[in-house]
Write an enzyme that holds these catalytic residues in place. Structure first.
Site, PDB file in Angstrom:
ATOM      1  N   GLY A   1      55.853  43.944  15.316  1.00  0.00           N
ATOM      2  CA  GLY A   1      56.369  44.196  13.973  1.00  0.00           C
ATOM      3  C   GLY A   1      57.416  43.188  13.541  1.00  0.00           C
TER       4      GLY A   1
ATOM      5  N   SER B   1      58.540  48.024  12.163  1.00  0.00           N
ATOM      6  CA  SER B   1      57.893  46.910  11.484  1.00  0.00           C
ATOM      7  C   SER B   1      58.905  46.177  10.618  1.00  0.00           C
ATOM      8  CB  SER B   1      56.754  47.446  10.618  1.00  0.00           C
ATOM      9  OG  SER B   1      55.916  46.419  10.176  1.00  0.00           O
TER      10      SER B   1
ATOM     11  N   CYS C   1      49.252  53.477 -15.026  1.00  0.00           N
ATOM     12  CA  CYS C   1      50.024  54.502 -15.746  1.00  0.00           C
ATOM     13  C   CYS C   1      50.997  55.202 -14.816  1.00  0.00           C
ATOM     14  CB  CYS C   1      49.070  55.502 -16.393  1.00  0.00           C
ATOM     15  SG  CYS C   1      48.131  54.791 -17.751  1.00  0.00           S
ATOM     16  N   GLU C   2      51.929  54.440 -14.268  1.00  0.00           N
ATOM     17  CA  GLU C   2      52.974  54.941 -13.388  1.00  0.00           C
ATOM     18  C   GLU C   2      54.246  54.138 -13.653  1.00  0.00           C
ATOM     19  OE1 GLU C   2      52.959  57.321 -11.136  1.00  0.00           O
ATOM     20  OE2 GLU C   2      50.827  57.808 -11.047  1.00  0.00           O
TER      21      GLU C   2
ATOM     22  N   GLU D   1      52.357  42.746  19.737  1.00  0.00           N
ATOM     23  CA  GLU D   1      51.594  42.913  18.504  1.00  0.00           C
ATOM     24  C   GLU D   1      52.471  42.467  17.330  1.00  0.00           C
ATOM     25  OE1 GLU D   1      50.906  47.077  18.834  1.00  0.00           O
ATOM     26  OE2 GLU D   1      49.588  46.864  20.567  1.00  0.00           O
ATOM     27  N   PRO D   2      52.441  41.174  16.990  1.00  0.00           N
ATOM     28  CA  PRO D   2      53.378  40.629  15.991  1.00  0.00           C
ATOM     29  C   PRO D   2      53.234  41.219  14.599  1.00  0.00           C
ATOM     30  CG  PRO D   2      52.372  38.901  17.296  1.00  0.00           C
ATOM     31  CD  PRO D   2      51.620  40.144  17.615  1.00  0.00           C
ATOM     32  N   GLY D   3      52.074  41.808  14.279  1.00  0.00           N
ATOM     33  CA  GLY D   3      51.907  42.407  12.959  1.00  0.00           C
ATOM     34  C   GLY D   3      51.817  41.391  11.845  1.00  0.00           C
ATOM     35  N   ARG D   4      52.592  41.601  10.787  1.00  0.00           N
ATOM     36  CA  ARG D   4      52.507  40.781   9.570  1.00  0.00           C
ATOM     37  C   ARG D   4      52.914  39.329   9.796  1.00  0.00           C
ATOM     38  NH1 ARG D   4      56.234  44.185   6.056  1.00  0.00           N
ATOM     39  NH2 ARG D   4      55.731  45.669   7.677  1.00  0.00           N
TER      40      ARG D   4
END
Length: 458
Positions: free
Chosen positions: A258, A222, A375-376, A300-303
């Site tokens: 991807g 991806s 809180c990270e 499936e190009p994805g994003r």
């Protein structure tokens, strides 16, 4: 350091993004401040025209490339990137199919009116109930991921007197040059059959009356730039493809996708027309070298379809100067969202951009880090960015390229409600996914309305 910390890099933002005379960010003709006032923040804004334009561009590029080599192509929208009934309808209207990988994604696609025959069903651990539902509704293709899944499908199709079309997902061994967690075709990972085992899987499928083997599938990762990985992966799959032709037809080849997008002005994604032409040409050359016909192709190009269409709006809560080890100073800008609405920086070290959205800044650019409210210490939205030095509490901040995987990965960490998703088009805004409220969170806690124990109860 940019010349102008208010500049909107064209490749990172939707085509409709601009600033008005007051410096306010405009998306599809709507002021960001008006969107924030109406719907609150954090807020994911999705530009419908951008999604449709990118879907059309991808489809046209691959249609053209396929026609030049005497074959056909199907382009799948990746439901996992972001899925709602509205988005599913947009992409189908632009000629795309839809891939899903869970019962939930399948049901959203069906609720949107997506024809089951144009749905591909992925996943490394599809349950019996998920497979049964897919066969029941007539999903076009199930991408088989394991020997167990083949037997599950055999048991489902036999009593139903059904024939289910399947593809076999293959690990080509090609490792895309990307984050390890985004690469899905090197040997030590959970998806698909190793090349050495794929032929036996196809042989077993061909023995089952209820299954129709239609072709091979591979996905190398991806956020990929360039054609080289796809070319090598195609070459390896075509060796197997040619061998399988000896015992029956192999009509399709799905090389995944991807394709990468620009998250910052430093990114330089490969133009879609160049990708399409290069990948399809590689397949055609490989087929010619082996003396076999070019199969029908799918991708499936994805994003690449929805990523750039999304912009997340936040309100700045606090700012503070932090001195780092070198003695230099970094401006920390805290916003009212964070890893609950964008987990990608924490998961993958993903880089994003940010700009003031409620005005243009007047001070010189400052090295800044945009952080969330959780809180990270790893709750970082934009790891490093140059923002105007006068950014202050109450300002609206926009983070572009958040259309893919942000809402899909959203959580309720620290009991923060997930934000709404708003579609903008032609000066109008529409809620396509309702935001959560505190009441929604409390409604799932069965102790909220539990009966109080009577006095003296143990």
């Amino acid at each position: 350091m940019p010349d102008d910390a208010n500049d909107l890099a064209a490749e990172v933002w939707p085509a409709s993004a601009a600033r008005d005379a007051d410096g306010t960010l405009i998306l599809a003709g709507i002021r960001a401040t008006d969107l924030a006032h109406t719907y609150g923040t954090p807020l994911l804004v999705l530009d419908e025209d951008e999604v449709r334009r990118r879907a059309r561009t991808l489809r046209a590029a691959f249609d053209t490339a396929a026609a030049e080599h005497g074959t056909t192509v199907r382009v799948y929208y990746a439901g996992k990137a972001f899925l709602s009934t509205a988005v599913a309808r947009w992409v189908v209207e632009e000629g795309l199919s839809v891939d899903v990988c869970t019962r939930g994604e399948l049901e959203v696609a069906l609720a949107a009116g997506v024809a089951p025959s144009s749905i591909g069903f992925h996943g490394n651990n599809k349950s019996v109930s998920e497979l049964r539902r897919a066969v029941e509704v007539g999903v076009g293709t199930i991408i088989v991921d394991s020997a167990i899944e083949i037997e599950r499908l055999a048991a489902i199709t036999a009593p139903a007197d059904a024939v289910q079309r399947v593809m076999v997902r293959v690990i080509s061994g090609v490792h895309a040059e990307t984050h390890d967690f985004l690469a899905t075709a090197h040997e030590d990972q959970k998806f698909g059959f190793p090349l050495a085992d794929a032929e036996a899987a196809v042989t077993r499928i061909r023995e089952i009356p209820g299954l129709e083997f239609v072709g091979l599938h591979c996905h190398i990762g991806s956020q990929i730039f360039g054609v080289a990985g796809f070319r090598e992966s195609a070459s390896r799959l075509l060796e197997l493809h040619a061998a399988l032709l000896a015992d029956g037809p192999v009509r399709q080849l799905n090389l995944g996708g991807g394709f990468g997008i620009a998250y910052t002005s430093a990114d330089d994604p490969t133009p879609i027309a160049e990708l399409a032409a290069g990948i399809v040409a590689a397949v055609a050359e490989g087929c010619a070298a082996r003396g076999i016909p070019v199969p029908a192709l799918s991708f499936e190009p994805g994003r690449a379809i929805v990523g750039t269409a999304g912009v997340t709006l936040y309100e700045v809560g606090t700012t503070k100067d932090v001195t780092v080890e070198s003695g230099a100073s970094r401006l920390y800008v805290s916003v009212d969202g964070g890893m609950s609405d964008n987990a990608r920086p924490a998961l993958y070290g993903a880089q994003f951009s940010a700009r003031l959205a409620s005005r243009t800044g007047v001070d010189a650019p400052r090295l800044s880090r945009v952080v969330g409210k959780h809180c990270e210490s790893g709750d970082i939205v934009v790891d490093h960015e140059y923002l105007p030095g006068d950014v202050a509490p109450g300002d609206l901040l926009a983070v572009p390229a958040t259309g893919a995987y942000c809402a899909s990965l959203a959580s309720n960490y620290n009991h923060v409600p997930r934000p709404p998703v708003i579609a903008v088009h032609g000066g109008k805004a529409t809620v396509i996914v309702r935001g959560e409220s505190i009441d929604d969170l409390l409604a799932r806690d069965t102790g909220v309305h539990a009966e109080e124990p009577s006095e003296g109860a143990q």
